[in-house]
Design a protein around this motif. Structure first.
Motif: not given
Length: 326
Positions: A143, A145, A147, A149-150, A153, A156, A209, A228, A232
């Protein structure tokens, strides 16, 4: 005369800045690889050139990274319109590995000839060239990362791939896909922008990330919740070693009037630190204090702050948090 002199000084400063940026951006290996042809007749010819010019494993690994990043572009159209995944059957582990190799061979050959690829092509080409140069290299899928928006979450997904390469008895983390550039959402296209930070990246930054499908790295279990729910971070965070000490979660629960405490290592008061309010207006941090090798400051949570807080240092985004009203 004064205008001419001012203009000359401005031009000189720009030349000095450009040279300084060039020196910081590329190391000695990169500068040699920049002179390589864009096209080689075969991957073997490219590996032969690399092995001729570089003797240490670390330099060979960097040269492969640089050549791919300089010459292979991310195929954003292929990303938007992915081909249907072709599965295969097998009866033995040996047959499985043979079919995986056949798939990777097609991927690296296509990337090498077309000069464009998505992450699977980048990683397959990197692994192939590494092996031609006598390096042990593997492809890791997992996975990513990328954005705000991540942040937070729930699960994954397997949406990315990268490499690990063994150098001096140590596995090094490589993401040449991200080394060649990035997607600029404001322009709606990929931007070519070589970055060295995804070559031999510090695992702490890398796994903020990236999260492997296996959930582990070299036998050590990684914390999926930390991935998660963590903040960021951005390229400049890694490049400048800006360690985010507080908040230690990417999700901040707050009510109006609360003060959010922030601590970032390797910043000083000479750095300009600000965030954007929900109208995209910069709000300068004025209460920062130098402490324990970094800066500590507070952000007042009020109705001017939107769903996310992104902190900037000298115009570069450094870290984003998701804010949940209490």
């Amino acid at each position: 005369m004064k205008t001419r002199k001012t203009g000359f000084i401005f031009l000189l400063l720009n030349i000095i800045f450009a040279c300084s940026t060039f020196a910081q951006k590329y190391n000695e290996v990169d500068k040699i690889v920049l002179k390589y042809p864009k096209n080689f007749s075969t991957t073997e010819k490219l590996a032969e050139r690399i092995n001729q010019d570089f003797k240490s494993d670390i330099d060979k690994a960097r040269a492969i990274y640089s050549w791919i990043a300089f010459n292979i572009r991310y195929d954003y159209n292929a990303f938007l319109n992915p081909q249907r995944t072709q599965g295969f059957s097998y009866s033995t582990e040996a047959e499985k590995q043979r079919k995986i190799k056949e798939l990777n061979d097609r991927l690296y050959q296509k990337a090498f000839s077309s000069k464009k690829a998505v992450c699977e092509g980048f990683t397959a080409l990197y692994q192939h060239l590494a092996e031609l140069s006598g390096l042990k290299c593997e492809i890791i899928r997992g996975d990513s990362k990328i954005s705000v928006r991540d942040i937070g979450r729930k699960n994954t997904s397997s949406n990315h791939a990268w490499n690990i390469v063994l150098i001096d008895r140590k596995w090094r983390l490589i993401d040449v896909t991200w080394g060649q550039g990035y997607f600029d959402s404001s322009k709606g296209r990929m931007v070519t922008d070589f970055s060295s930070i995804y070559f031999d990246t510090d695992p702490d930054y890398f796994f903020a990330k990236h999260f492997p499908d296996s959930g582990s790295y070299l036998g050590d279990k990684l914390n999926k919740d930390d991935f998660l729910n963590g903040p960021l971070i951005y390229n400049k965070t890694i490049e400048n070693d800006f360690k985010i000490k507080s908040p230690n979660s990417g999700i901040i629960e707050a009510k109006y009037g609360d003060k959010i405490n922030v601590e970032i290592k390797n910043l000083t008061k000479s750095d300009q630190v600000f965030y954007l309010n929900k109208r995209n207006q910069p709000v300068l941090i004025k209460n920062a204090k130098e402490k324990r090798g970094g800066l500590e400051f507070q952000i007042l949570y009020d109705n001017n702050i939107g769903d996310y807080i992104t902190i900037f240092v000298n115009t570069n985004s450094i870290v984003s948090f998701k804010v949940i009203p209490r």
